[in-house]
Scaffold this motif. Structure first.
Motif, mmCIF file in Angstrom:
data_model
loop_
_atom_site.group_PDB
_atom_site.id
_atom_site.type_symbol
_atom_site.label_atom_id
_atom_site.label_comp_id
_atom_site.label_asym_id
_atom_site.label_seq_id
_atom_site.Cartn_x
_atom_site.Cartn_y
_atom_site.Cartn_z
ATOM 1 N N LEU A 134 0.839 -1.210 0.000
ATOM 2 C CA LEU A 134 0.000 0.000 0.000
ATOM 3 C C LEU A 134 0.873 1.260 0.000
ATOM 4 O O LEU A 134 0.530 2.275 -0.590
ATOM 5 N N ALA A 135 2.013 1.175 0.688
ATOM 6 C CA ALA A 135 2.920 2.329 0.724
ATOM 7 C C ALA A 135 3.493 2.560 -0.672
ATOM 8 O O ALA A 135 3.633 3.699 -1.116
ATOM 9 N N LYS A 136 3.777 1.465 -1.379
ATOM 10 C CA LYS A 136 4.332 1.598 -2.745
ATOM 11 C C LYS A 136 3.292 2.205 -3.684
ATOM 12 O O LYS A 136 3.588 3.097 -4.467
ATOM 13 N N SER A 137 2.074 1.694 -3.597
ATOM 14 C CA SER A 137 1.039 2.169 -4.538
ATOM 15 C C SER A 137 0.560 3.572 -4.159
ATOM 16 O O SER A 137 0.071 4.300 -5.003
ATOM 17 N N GLY A 138 0.671 3.939 -2.889
ATOM 18 C CA GLY A 138 0.255 5.281 -2.451
ATOM 19 C C GLY A 138 -1.252 5.465 -2.417
ATOM 20 O O GLY A 138 -1.755 6.572 -2.257
ATOM 21 N N GLU A 139 -1.987 4.348 -2.562
ATOM 22 C CA GLU A 139 -3.449 4.492 -2.618
ATOM 23 C C GLU A 139 -4.040 4.849 -1.256
ATOM 24 O O GLU A 139 -3.424 4.605 -0.219
ATOM 25 N N GLU A 140 -5.256 5.433 -1.315
ATOM 26 C CA GLU A 140 -5.946 5.800 -0.081
ATOM 27 C C GLU A 140 -6.632 4.560 0.486
ATOM 28 O O GLU A 140 -7.197 3.778 -0.276
ATOM 29 N N ILE A 141 -6.562 4.373 1.775
ATOM 30 C CA ILE A 141 -7.207 3.196 2.363
ATOM 31 C C ILE A 141 -8.144 3.623 3.495
ATOM 32 O O ILE A 141 -8.032 4.730 4.008
ATOM 33 N N GLU A 142 -9.031 2.709 3.868
ATOM 34 C CA GLU A 142 -9.926 2.963 5.005
ATOM 35 C C GLU A 142 -9.360 2.166 6.185
ATOM 36 O O GLU A 142 -9.212 0.948 6.109
ATOM 37 N N MET A 143 -9.044 2.865 7.265
ATOM 38 C CA MET A 143 -8.278 2.232 8.337
ATOM 39 C C MET A 143 -9.076 1.207 9.150
ATOM 40 O O MET A 143 -8.518 0.196 9.590
ATOM 41 N N VAL A 144 -10.375 1.436 9.364
ATOM 42 C CA VAL A 144 -11.108 0.462 10.198
ATOM 43 C C VAL A 144 -11.163 -0.898 9.487
ATOM 44 O O VAL A 144 -11.058 -1.946 10.124
ATOM 45 N N GLU A 145 -11.281 -0.849 8.163
ATOM 46 C CA GLU A 145 -11.267 -2.118 7.418
ATOM 47 C C GLU A 145 -9.900 -2.809 7.599
ATOM 48 O O GLU A 145 -9.821 -4.025 7.791
ATOM 49 N N GLN A 146 -8.841 -2.003 7.562
ATOM 50 C CA GLN A 146 -7.487 -2.557 7.752
ATOM 51 C C GLN A 146 -7.333 -3.192 9.137
ATOM 52 O O GLN A 146 -6.790 -4.282 9.280
ATOM 53 N N THR A 147 -7.798 -2.469 10.160
ATOM 54 C CA THR A 147 -7.596 -2.996 11.521
ATOM 55 C C THR A 147 -8.584 -4.133 11.811
ATOM 56 O O THR A 147 -8.282 -5.028 12.594
ATOM 57 N N TRP A 148 -9.740 -4.112 11.155
ATOM 58 C CA TRP A 148 -10.706 -5.214 11.355
ATOM 59 C C TRP A 148 -10.128 -6.524 10.807
ATOM 60 O O TRP A 148 -10.187 -7.567 11.454
ATOM 61 N N THR A 149 -9.544 -6.436 9.615
ATOM 62 C CA THR A 149 -9.000 -7.664 9.019
ATOM 63 C C THR A 149 -7.831 -8.180 9.878
ATOM 64 O O THR A 149 -7.652 -9.385 10.031
ATOM 65 N N LEU A 150 -7.078 -7.244 10.466
ATOM 66 C CA LEU A 150 -5.979 -7.655 11.360
ATOM 67 C C LEU A 150 -6.545 -8.332 12.618
ATOM 68 O O LEU A 150 -6.088 -9.415 13.016
ATOM 69 N N ALA A 151 -7.563 -7.712 13.227
ATOM 70 C CA ALA A 151 -8.138 -8.278 14.461
ATOM 71 C C ALA A 151 -8.744 -9.657 14.188
ATOM 72 O O ALA A 151 -8.598 -10.592 14.992
ATOM 73 N N ALA A 152 -9.410 -9.793 13.031
ATOM 74 C CA ALA A 152 -10.028 -11.089 12.696
ATOM 75 C C ALA A 152 -8.941 -12.149 12.513
ATOM 76 O O ALA A 152 -9.085 -13.301 12.964
ATOM 77 N N ASP A 153 -7.842 -11.768 11.874
ATOM 78 C CA ASP A 153 -6.731 -12.708 11.651
ATOM 79 C C ASP A 153 -6.131 -13.146 13.000
ATOM 80 O O ASP A 153 -5.845 -14.336 13.216
ATOM 81 N N MET A 154 -5.963 -12.166 13.909
ATOM 82 C CA MET A 154 -5.393 -12.490 15.226
ATOM 83 C C MET A 154 -6.273 -13.494 15.977
ATOM 84 O O MET A 154 -5.786 -14.465 16.546
ATOM 85 N N ILE A 155 -7.575 -13.244 15.961
ATOM 86 C CA ILE A 155 -8.495 -14.131 16.686
ATOM 87 C C ILE A 155 -8.493 -15.528 16.067
ATOM 88 O O ILE A 155 -8.427 -16.532 16.775
ATOM 89 N N CYS A 156 -8.554 -15.570 14.740
ATOM 90 C CA CYS A 156 -8.602 -16.880 14.088
ATOM 91 C C CYS A 156 -7.322 -17.666 14.391
ATOM 92 O O CYS A 156 -7.389 -18.850 14.726
ATOM 93 N N LYS A 157 -6.182 -17.001 14.294
ATOM 94 C CA LYS A 157 -4.917 -17.718 14.509
ATOM 95 C C LYS A 157 -4.743 -18.104 15.980
ATOM 96 O O LYS A 157 -4.438 -19.257 16.307
ATOM 97 N N ALA A 158 -4.938 -17.132 16.887
ATOM 98 C CA ALA A 158 -4.610 -17.384 18.296
ATOM 99 C C ALA A 158 -5.683 -18.216 19.005
ATOM 100 O O ALA A 158 -5.351 -19.136 19.755
ATOM 101 N N LEU A 159 -6.958 -17.899 18.774
ATOM 102 C CA LEU A 159 -8.014 -18.553 19.563
ATOM 103 C C LEU A 159 -8.612 -19.776 18.884
ATOM 104 O O LEU A 159 -9.160 -20.649 19.544
#
Ligand code: HEM
Length: 451
Positions: A134-159
């Protein structure tokens, strides 16, 4: 799939969040009118709203009254959200709630965090890779979607010992469609797959169907490592236990629904708001980077490091004061009571206005200022009890609160070591008070890689 068993009088009623929407309309700060009301009319305000008596409470000692002292008189309220949570523990009360919570409790004991941290780190590493693109492409992103996908990944992996067996970006959007209940015209009951269910329009019904597909997919997916002590294993064991007929297969499905919402939406909002605040306070971002460098050097953080990330953790705590992901707790009075000389009647909806206490100058110096230092050293000990309740309080407080602080502290530390997420949306970010306190239209960012 859950069958609704609430009294039929509740069917077709508007949910409390929808009823509150006239009070949450201020486009700059939907919390403003409730703040003014509590300043003007005091800490306990009974209001008749569309045939429903609603009592607003904003005083910490009355939070304690409802959540701790007389907790059995104030039952959980989830109308309109049953499709998201099913009949999971978060919605239940009394002996059944206790029975369902007990076999899962061990997964959230702080002793488990050290085991989870390597999985949190793996999810954070995956996000780092994504952000490098994303840093390379410079595109605009929506942060809650970014952090939601991270939180979902953490829960799936850890729990659950799973890689996410679903597209988290798609599921994020489905859940958003539904949980913005303040935009629901009316929560009503419809037949779906031959069973009655609360729905709120065709698109939300579709979103709910996609949501329901997630828990069975998680259960059916291949384990990553065949770990013995996971939350998913505890849930499956409870469902297979003949001594626990209440904990059946549907209960297991609903428990997963609950974790995949309660453990993602809230955690993601806290991290996204923290990134917003540090983008506006570059000195805080720098201090987080320096702390991470000092504590962890070049290795991945461990449980021991988490304890040492004092400032980073304070940023997360201060973020949840300013932007409590759960801005109010809702209860229904089971019987009569009296609070601050005001009569409470059975059936009253009680709105505990946590955001109001978090921003009250009687409890916080300069409450609108971002000051992580409030959470460091002795300053934190001087806090008025129950003036800070991001995780609720009493026996129904959040089971995953402490774990979410580990997830978010590590994520904030590691992400900022490599990147400078730059907020590019309107100032201040407009709020939307749905069930949670979300940024209206999301939080737009560009990701910059540090040289
Ligand atoms: C910043 C992150 C989080 C926030 C702000 C938060 C907030 C809350 C709040 C306020 C409650 C109490 C609701 C009430 O009293 O009506 C709650 C309950 C709950 N939370 Fe969290 N939560 C967070 C993270 C998590 C995580 C990571 C999990 C699990 C993976 C989780 C699972 C639950 C569950 C299962 C309950 C219901 C507990 C019960 O009723 O026994 N939460 N949360």
């Amino acid at each position: 799939m859950s069958m609704i068993e609430s009294p039929s009088s509740q069917f077709g009623e508007e949910s409390i969040w929808f009823k509150l929407s006239p009070l949450l309309k201020d486009p700059t700060n939907p919390m403003g009118m409730l703040m003014q009301m509590s300043e003007r009319y005091g800490p306990v305000i009974p209001v008749n709203m569309a045939r429903q008596r609603v009592v607003f409470i904003s005083e910490p000692e009355y939070f304690k009254h409802v959540l701790v002292t007389k907790t059995d008189n104030y039952v959980k309220y989830f109308d309109g959200l049953i499709p998201i949570f099913g009949k999971s523990m978060i919605t239940l009360d009394g002996a059944l709630w206790q029975k369902i919570r007990m076999p899962q409790q061990a997964a959230f004991h702080p002793d488990m965090f050290a085991e989870y941290i390597p999985y949190f780190n793996q999810a954070i590493q995956a996000k780092l890779q994504r952000w490098a693109d994303l840093a390379k492409s410079g595109e605009e992103i929506e942060m809650v979607e970014q952090t939601w996908t991270l939180a979902a990944d953490m829960i799936c992996k850890a729990l659950f010992d799973r890689d996410m067996p679903f597209n988290p970006h798609f599921i994020f959007k489905c859940v958003k469609t539904y949980t913005d209940v303040s935009s629901h015209k009316e929560i009503r009951v419809k037949k779906q797959h031959g069973e009655l269910f609360e729905v709120a329009g065709a698109d939300t019904a579709k979103a709910v169907e996609s949501w329901w597909s997630v828990p069975p997919a998680v259960m059916g997916a291949d384990p990553r490592e065949e770990r013995e002590q996971t939350l998913l294993k505890m849930i499956e064991a409870a469902a297979a236990d003949p001594e626990m007929p209440e904990f059946d297969h549907q209960q297991a499905i609903d428990e997963l629904k609950q974790y995949l919402w309660a453990g993602t939406e809230t955690t993601a909002l806290a991290l996204a708001w923290a990134l917003y605040l540090v983008s506006k306070h570059p000195e805080a971002a720098e201090r987080i980077r320096r702390e991470g460098e000092m504590v962890c050097g070049d290795r991945e953080p461990t449980a021991h490091d988490y304890s040492a990330l004092v400032y980073t953790r304070a940023v997360i705590q201060e973020t949840m004061r300013m932007y409590p992901p759960v801005w109010s707790l809702i209860r229904t009075a089971a019987g009569p009571d009296e609070i601050d000389g005001k009569k409470i009647e059975a059936g009253d909806r009680i709105v505990l206005f946590s955001y109001g206490a978090h921003h009250n100058p009687r409890f916080w110096d300069a409450p609108e200022e971002f000051r992580p230092e409030r959470w460091m050293g002795d300053a934190a000990k001087k806090r008025v009890k129950y003036s800070y309740i991001p995780f609720g309080a009493g026996k129904r407080s959040c089971i995953g609160g402490a774990m979410s602080q580990v997830e978010n502290t590590l994520a904030l530390s590691v992400l900022l070591r490599r990147f400078r997420p730059e907020y590019v949306g309107p100032e201040p970010a407009p709020l939307n008070a749905t069930v949670t306190l979300t940024p209206k239209g999301g939080l737009k960012f560009r990701i910059r890689e540090l040289s």
